[in-house]
Design an enzyme around this catalytic site. Structure first.
Site, PDB file in Angstrom:
ATOM      1  N   LYS A   5       0.834  -1.204   0.000  1.00 31.99           N
ATOM      2  CA  LYS A   5       0.000   0.000   0.000  1.00 31.99           C
ATOM      3  C   LYS A   5       0.870   1.257   0.000  1.00 31.99           C
ATOM      4  O   LYS A   5       1.934   1.293   0.633  1.00 31.99           O
ATOM      5  CB  LYS A   5      -0.901   0.023   1.241  1.00 31.99           C
ATOM      6  CG  LYS A   5      -1.785  -1.209   1.386  1.00 31.99           C
ATOM      7  CD  LYS A   5      -2.473  -1.268   2.745  1.00 31.99           C
ATOM      8  CE  LYS A   5      -3.670  -0.377   2.805  1.00 31.99           C
ATOM      9  NZ  LYS A   5      -4.465  -0.625   4.036  1.00 31.99           N
TER      10      LYS A   5
ATOM     11  N   GLU B 210       1.133  -5.051   4.520  1.00 35.64           N
ATOM     12  CA  GLU B 210       0.360  -5.664   5.591  1.00 35.64           C
ATOM     13  C   GLU B 210      -0.093  -7.045   5.155  1.00 35.64           C
ATOM     14  O   GLU B 210      -0.144  -7.360   3.961  1.00 35.64           O
ATOM     15  CB  GLU B 210      -0.886  -4.833   5.913  1.00 35.64           C
ATOM     16  CG  GLU B 210      -0.609  -3.476   6.487  1.00 35.64           C
ATOM     17  CD  GLU B 210      -1.894  -2.671   6.694  1.00 35.64           C
ATOM     18  OE1 GLU B 210      -1.859  -1.765   7.541  1.00 35.64           O
ATOM     19  OE2 GLU B 210      -2.900  -2.951   6.014  1.00 35.64           O
TER      20      GLU B 210
ATOM     21  N   LYS C  79     -15.979   2.522  -3.631  1.00 34.66           N
ATOM     22  CA  LYS C  79     -17.285   2.171  -3.080  1.00 34.66           C
ATOM     23  C   LYS C  79     -18.399   2.494  -4.087  1.00 34.66           C
ATOM     24  O   LYS C  79     -18.380   3.549  -4.722  1.00 34.66           O
ATOM     25  CB  LYS C  79     -17.525   2.949  -1.783  1.00 34.66           C
ATOM     26  CG  LYS C  79     -16.461   2.705  -0.720  1.00 34.66           C
ATOM     27  CD  LYS C  79     -16.570   3.730   0.403  1.00 34.66           C
ATOM     28  CE  LYS C  79     -15.436   3.590   1.405  1.00 34.66           C
ATOM     29  NZ  LYS C  79     -15.461   4.652   2.425  1.00 34.66           N
TER      30      LYS C  79
ATOM     31  N   ARG D  95     -12.408  13.937   7.272  1.00 34.12           N
ATOM     32  CA  ARG D  95     -13.297  14.823   6.509  1.00 34.12           C
ATOM     33  C   ARG D  95     -14.701  14.225   6.516  1.00 34.12           C
ATOM     34  O   ARG D  95     -14.898  13.104   6.976  1.00 34.12           O
ATOM     35  CB  ARG D  95     -12.810  14.935   5.065  1.00 34.12           C
ATOM     36  CG  ARG D  95     -12.633  13.555   4.405  1.00 34.12           C
ATOM     37  CD  ARG D  95     -12.312  13.619   2.942  1.00 34.12           C
ATOM     38  NE  ARG D  95     -11.790  12.373   2.424  1.00 34.12           N
ATOM     39  CZ  ARG D  95     -12.481  11.268   2.167  1.00 34.12           C
ATOM     40  NH1 ARG D  95     -13.783  11.239   2.430  1.00 34.12           N
ATOM     41  NH2 ARG D  95     -11.906  10.193   1.685  1.00 34.12           N
TER      42      ARG D  95
ATOM     43  N   VAL E 209     -18.296  10.941   1.349  1.00 38.49           N
ATOM     44  CA  VAL E 209     -19.321  10.919   0.306  1.00 38.49           C
ATOM     45  C   VAL E 209     -20.603  10.299   0.851  1.00 38.49           C
ATOM     46  O   VAL E 209     -21.711  10.785   0.631  1.00 38.49           O
ATOM     47  CB  VAL E 209     -18.838  10.117  -0.922  1.00 38.49           C
ATOM     48  CG1 VAL E 209     -19.962   9.946  -1.941  1.00 38.49           C
ATOM     49  CG2 VAL E 209     -17.635  10.792  -1.573  1.00 38.49           C
TER      50      VAL E 209
END
Length: 450
Positions: free
Chosen positions: A161, A203, A240, A295, A298
């Protein structure tokens, strides 16, 4: 008594800018819209009290230009900035500049944005706070060979990542040694292009994970509360597509444990504002911290409808110094959100910009549509392809699915392709209807061909 804001500049565009404008109007707060020349006809420009053009269509020359945005703040005499999501919402330098100029950034401190934005620092913070994390020491890999050596000890599969990552960028699953070098090279290249930082860590990959996130909010006095979960496991390439609450995989006991862990995460850093603690949950309901988004998300309407709270209002109230009650929340009924994108789902979700010739949004009890588009609106190729969020609320999950099917049937967009047909297909799938899916489920399905 906390001092309220007189005028908020919204450093964003589209549906989230319009969403913020509506809450500000209800709170008696003036608003300033900023816009690029491509967004001259956008609704957020029309409905704000003031609007300032800040440049040409390219984001780098408009919505990502801190000097231009700060100039707009100065000439309109705004006393606060709401960054929405995306663009500069998690840019610590922007938050710091606002702070230096005495402008309230409606969000966490620059330090929190930096620490949670860097995945390694965030993981180390969670370990100290006692929040479960995915196995892996979180240190940067020095080379592909270093990664291979660690992966051999950890055991495949592993996930590499980008340390500055987000939105699925710079992430690769590696199932065997032979694939490591190619994954390493492509992840670094993507991370460099997306974030200007090619740092990579590794990971253990959790097989068949659920992606379940906990919404939190913290005030300026050290109180952090959680507002229940959202299941975001229906994903394509880590993006998503549908979110819901409660998660069909959730139990009361698991919700309590995950909620407590999310509060620990917020308290560990003295978090201020709305944030989301994202977890991976395995088949045995063990959960692991993945990241914290500093934040508004969405998918925040899912939580709003689940607990009947305006999260934008909560953000603003916390930002001007109001205290939280300390009460945690659990969902009422079932809420589901479909992201409607200007994409052709049967042609590999190819973007479909262009002019919308006809538009009719769904209506009725328990149906909400957050959108900035209308008949005659031109979807620009310069920005994210999402044109609407369709949210339904019903007493049970089965009823929410039925209501969403009806709402999708009524959602008419002509002139461009949208993902409405994909969502209609998804809701018919037996695995989805029964709650038998994980983050990799969609990638294993054969989608219809256009």
């Amino acid at each position: 008594m906390a001092k309220k804001f007189n005028k908020i500049l919204i450093a964003n565009r589209g549906e989230i800018a319009l969403r913020i404008i509506r809450t500000c109007r209800e709170m008696g707060i003036k608003t300033v819209a900023i816009y690029s020349t491509a967004d001259r006809e956008s609704l957020h420009v029309r409905f704000a009290d003031e609007a300032v053009c800040i440049g040409p269509p390219a984001s780098a020359d408009s919505y990502l230009s801190i000097p231009k945005i700060m100039a707009a703040v100065e000439i309109t005499n705004a006393d606060a900035v709401h960054p929405g999501y995306g663009f500069l919402s998690e840019n610590a330098d922007f938050a710091e500049i606002c702070q230096d100029y005495g402008i309230k950034f409606i969000g966490p401190s620059p330090e929190h944005i930096r620490n949670m934005g860097d995945k390694i620092t965030a993981k180390e913070t969670m370990i100290r706070a006692g929040v479960p994390v995915v196995p892996g020491d979180g240190t940067l890999l020095k080379s592909a060979e270093d990664g291979i050596e660690r992966a051999e000890k950890m055991g495949y599969p592993v996930m590499i990542k980008a340390t500055a990552g987000g939105g699925g960028k710079g992430m690769r699953i590696v199932k065997r040694k032979e694939d490591f070098v190619n994954a390493w090279n492509s992840a670094r290249a993507e991370a460099k292009a997306s974030f200007g930082n090619d740092g990579i860590y590794m990971e253990k990959y959790i097989v068949q994970p659920r992606h379940i996130e906990i919404q939190v909010i913290g005030d300026q006095y050290g109180t952090v509360i959680h507002l229940s979960e959202r299941d975001c496991s229906v994903q394509r390439r880590h993006q998503k597509l549908l979110e819901e609450c409660p998660s069909p995989f959730m139990t009361d006991e698991l919700r309590q444990r995950m909620g407590e862990a999310a509060i620990k995460a917020g308290e560990a850093i003295g978090y201020e504002g709305v944030g989301t603690v994202e977890f991976l949950v395995d088949a045995d309901r063990n959960f692991y911290f993945m990241e914290m988004n500093t934040r508004i998300q969405v998918e925040h309407p899912v939580t709003e409808e689940s607990i009947d709270h305006d999260l934008i209002k909560e953000q603003i109230k916390v930002a001007y110094g109001e205290k939280l009650s300390g009460k945690n929340y659990t969902p009422k009924g079932h809420v589901m959100e479909c992201r409607i994108n200007a994409e052709d789902p049967w042609r590999d979700f190819r973007p479909s910009p262009g002019k919308i010739t006809s538009f009719h949004s769904s209506k009725g009890h328990g149906v909400r549509v957050d959108t900035h588009v209308y008949a005659g609106y031109t979807v620009s190729p310069y920005y994210d392809s999402m044109i609407a969020k369709l949210i339904v609320r019903a007493p049970t999950r089965a009823e929410a699915i039925t209501k969403m099917e009806r709402a999708l049937d009524e959602f008419i967009v002509e002139g461009i392709k949208t993902t409405v047909p994909f969502h209609q297909w998804l809701l018919r799938q037996e695995d989805f209807r029964e709650g038998n899916f994980d983050t990799g489920w969609l990638g294993q399905q054969e989608l219809p061909k256009g």
